[in-house]
Motif scaffolding. Structure first.
Motif, PDB file in Angstrom:
ATOM      1  N   TRP A 153       2.093  10.658   3.049  1.00  0.00           N
ATOM      2  CA  TRP A 153       2.171  11.019   1.692  1.00  0.00           C
ATOM      3  C   TRP A 153       1.420   9.889   0.931  1.00  0.00           C
ATOM      4  N   PHE A 154       0.723  10.254   0.080  1.00  0.00           N
ATOM      5  CA  PHE A 154      -0.090   9.112  -0.856  1.00  0.00           C
ATOM      6  C   PHE A 154       0.577   9.346  -2.165  1.00  0.00           C
ATOM      7  N   MET A 155       0.686   8.130  -2.923  1.00  0.00           N
ATOM      8  CA  MET A 155       1.127   8.126  -4.442  1.00  0.00           C
ATOM      9  C   MET A 155       0.694   6.584  -4.665  1.00  0.00           C
ATOM     10  N   HIS A 156       0.569   6.653  -6.140  1.00  0.00           N
ATOM     11  CA  HIS A 156       0.237   4.981  -6.591  1.00  0.00           C
ATOM     12  C   HIS A 156       1.654   4.087  -6.444  1.00  0.00           C
ATOM     13  N   ALA A 157       2.606   4.583  -6.636  1.00  0.00           N
ATOM     14  CA  ALA A 157       3.839   3.726  -6.919  1.00  0.00           C
ATOM     15  C   ALA A 157       4.864   3.605  -5.905  1.00  0.00           C
ATOM     16  N   ASP A 158       5.620   4.911  -5.981  1.00  0.00           N
ATOM     17  CA  ASP A 158       6.675   4.965  -5.303  1.00  0.00           C
ATOM     18  C   ASP A 158       7.493   6.423  -5.172  1.00  0.00           C
ATOM     19  N   CYS A 159       8.277   6.718  -4.471  1.00  0.00           N
ATOM     20  CA  CYS A 159       8.798   8.200  -4.214  1.00  0.00           C
ATOM     21  C   CYS A 159      10.325   8.152  -3.666  1.00  0.00           C
ATOM     22  N   GLU A 160      10.743   9.182  -3.820  1.00  0.00           N
ATOM     23  CA  GLU A 160      12.144   9.343  -3.100  1.00  0.00           C
ATOM     24  C   GLU A 160      11.910  10.003  -1.737  1.00  0.00           C
ATOM     25  N   PRO A 161      12.015   9.243  -0.873  1.00  0.00           N
ATOM     26  CA  PRO A 161      11.526  10.055   0.562  1.00  0.00           C
ATOM     27  C   PRO A 161      12.161  11.279   0.870  1.00  0.00           C
ATOM     28  N   ARG A 162      13.453  11.460   0.533  1.00  0.00           N
ATOM     29  CA  ARG A 162      14.546  12.642   0.893  1.00  0.00           C
ATOM     30  C   ARG A 162      13.930  14.060   0.023  1.00  0.00           C
ATOM     31  N   LEU A 163      13.185  13.812  -1.012  1.00  0.00           N
ATOM     32  CA  LEU A 163      12.904  15.133  -1.731  1.00  0.00           C
ATOM     33  C   LEU A 163      11.436  15.208  -1.176  1.00  0.00           C
ATOM     34  N   PRO A 164      11.041  16.778  -1.501  1.00  0.00           N
ATOM     35  CA  PRO A 164       9.846  17.014  -1.296  1.00  0.00           C
ATOM     36  C   PRO A 164       8.968  16.722  -2.301  1.00  0.00           C
ATOM     37  N   LEU A 165       7.427  16.297  -2.035  1.00  0.00           N
ATOM     38  CA  LEU A 165       6.599  16.050  -3.059  1.00  0.00           C
ATOM     39  C   LEU A 165       6.713  16.805  -4.302  1.00  0.00           C
ATOM     40  N   VAL A 166       6.764  18.140  -4.280  1.00  0.00           N
ATOM     41  CA  VAL A 166       6.821  18.905  -5.661  1.00  0.00           C
ATOM     42  C   VAL A 166       8.028  18.648  -6.336  1.00  0.00           C
ATOM     43  N   GLU A 167       8.895  17.810  -5.660  1.00  0.00           N
ATOM     44  CA  GLU A 167      10.329  17.680  -6.794  1.00  0.00           C
ATOM     45  C   GLU A 167      10.343  16.095  -7.043  1.00  0.00           C
ATOM     46  N   GLN A 168       9.258  15.425  -6.891  1.00  0.00           N
ATOM     47  CA  GLN A 168       9.329  13.926  -7.259  1.00  0.00           C
ATOM     48  C   GLN A 168       9.268  13.770  -8.659  1.00  0.00           C
ATOM     49  N   ILE A 169       9.621  12.674  -9.232  1.00  0.00           N
ATOM     50  CA  ILE A 169       9.835  12.356 -10.569  1.00  0.00           C
ATOM     51  C   ILE A 169       8.381  11.712 -11.005  1.00  0.00           C
ATOM     52  N   PRO A 170       7.437  12.023 -11.835  1.00  0.00           N
ATOM     53  CA  PRO A 170       6.443  11.627 -12.343  1.00  0.00           C
ATOM     54  C   PRO A 170       6.373  10.299 -12.407  1.00  0.00           C
ATOM     55  N   HIS A 171       7.348   9.680 -13.539  1.00  0.00           N
ATOM     56  CA  HIS A 171       7.371   8.429 -13.455  1.00  0.00           C
ATOM     57  C   HIS A 171       7.602   7.613 -12.448  1.00  0.00           C
ATOM     58  N   ASP A 172       8.384   7.763 -11.341  1.00  0.00           N
ATOM     59  CA  ASP A 172       8.644   7.187 -10.304  1.00  0.00           C
ATOM     60  C   ASP A 172       7.238   6.982  -9.364  1.00  0.00           C
ATOM     61  N   LEU A 173       6.527   8.318  -9.368  1.00  0.00           N
ATOM     62  CA  LEU A 173       5.121   8.064  -8.752  1.00  0.00           C
ATOM     63  C   LEU A 173       4.146   7.185  -9.241  1.00  0.00           C
ATOM     64  N   LEU A 174       4.381   7.108 -10.648  1.00  0.00           N
ATOM     65  CA  LEU A 174       3.530   6.128 -11.199  1.00  0.00           C
ATOM     66  C   LEU A 174       4.022   4.493 -11.479  1.00  0.00           C
ATOM     67  N   TRP A 175       5.179   4.350 -11.495  1.00  0.00           N
ATOM     68  CA  TRP A 175       5.654   3.118 -11.968  1.00  0.00           C
ATOM     69  C   TRP A 175       6.827   2.533 -11.068  1.00  0.00           C
ATOM     70  N   GLY A 176       7.151   3.400 -10.222  1.00  0.00           N
ATOM     71  CA  GLY A 176       8.494   2.738  -9.469  1.00  0.00           C
ATOM     72  C   GLY A 176       8.290   1.773  -8.344  1.00  0.00           C
ATOM     73  N   ARG A 177       9.147   0.870  -7.995  1.00  0.00           N
ATOM     74  CA  ARG A 177       8.986  -0.062  -6.924  1.00  0.00           C
ATOM     75  C   ARG A 177       9.981  -0.114  -5.836  1.00  0.00           C
ATOM     76  N   SER A 178      10.976   0.975  -5.754  1.00  0.00           N
ATOM     77  CA  SER A 178      11.850   1.100  -4.986  1.00  0.00           C
ATOM     78  C   SER A 178      11.657   0.911  -3.431  1.00  0.00           C
ATOM     79  N   LEU A 179      10.384   1.614  -2.927  1.00  0.00           N
ATOM     80  CA  LEU A 179      10.184   1.722  -1.616  1.00  0.00           C
ATOM     81  C   LEU A 179       9.448   0.500  -1.311  1.00  0.00           C
ATOM     82  N   ALA A 180       8.599  -0.090  -2.261  1.00  0.00           N
ATOM     83  CA  ALA A 180       7.933  -1.471  -1.918  1.00  0.00           C
ATOM     84  C   ALA A 180       9.103  -2.635  -1.602  1.00  0.00           C
TER      85      ALA A 180
END
Length: 245
Positions: A153-180
């Protein structure tokens, strides 16, 4: 959400991820020349944040606009592309009081001011703004690729690994830092590749980092945020790293 469908790639030699560039053209060009990208054998995914902070955003814009349809290259949206778009369409008077900043002011405070200045100095402001806005509006927020049975999986910033990509929150994909910060939160088999958070902020060596037994890959090596910053690319299949001088 600007996502794309799953891509299955069986016969490529390198799966290349490119971290944040942030207008650092000389660093990017130094790295890119080392990669020697071959569109017939490689796939190269850019993780976003192409402009802002660095002193040569126009050269970066020209390269990306020239290569946006190049076979084997894929460009994702970062939070700085989102800020460019929001700043472009916000009026200075949007700010309602001294306590509320407009989207343009927020962008300028995060490195957008030098981008605007350099675009203006180029003498091609209308053309560049028009073409870059069109480019931004078509960028996906994330991508999924499977190579030889392994899913990335590729995205700029972050995601919730337990959710499918289509259910990710756009703000997390752009701004989050949880996975880092907490790479152990990815307990699945999918490799998640992100930028956005410079490895220096987390105390790592200035190179891409494979964390949590390779389940999370950090690609932002502080190109324009740190004195020792570099633009980095990594082959996710072999682990080979390419960096600016």
């Amino acid at each position: 959400m600007g996502t794309k469908g799953k891509v299955i790639l069986m016969e490529i030699e390198r799966l290349l991820a490119v971290g944040d560039i942030h207008g650092a053209w000389d660093k990017f060009k130094s790295m890119y020349d080392k990669v020697k990208f071959n569109p017939k054998k490689d796939r190269m995914i850019f993780l976003g944040d192409y402009l802002d902070r660095g002193d040569n955003p126009v050269a970066v814009m020209d390269f990306i606009l020239e290569h946006k349809d190049t076979m084997g290259m894929k460009f994702l949206k970062g939070n700085h592309e989102q800020m460019f778009w929001e700043g472009y369409y916000s009026l200075p008077e949007e700010s309602k009081s001294k306590w509320v900043k407009s989207a343009r002011e927020i962008w300028f405070d995060n490195g957008g001011r030098i981008t605007v200045e350099k675009i203006r100095e180029s003498g091609r402001m209308n053309e560049l703004n028009r073409d870059w806005i069109r480019f931004i509006e078509k960028l996906p927020l994330c991508a999924e690729m499977t190579v030889a049975g392994k899913t990335f999986w590729f995205m700029h910033a972050d995601c919730e690994p337990r959710l499918p990509l289509v259910e990710q929150i756009p703000h997390d994909l752009l701004w989050g830092r949880s996975l880092a910060k907490y790479p152990e939160s990815n307990q699945g088999e999918t490799v998640i590749v992100i930028g956005h958070t410079p490895v220096q902020y987390l105390g790592y060596e200035v190179k891409p980092q494979w964390l949590n037994n390779g389940r999370v890959v950090l690609m932002d090596t502080g190109s324009s945020t740190h004195a020792d910053g570099r633009v980095s690319c990594a082959d996710l299949l072999s682990g080979e790293i390419y960096q600016s001088d």
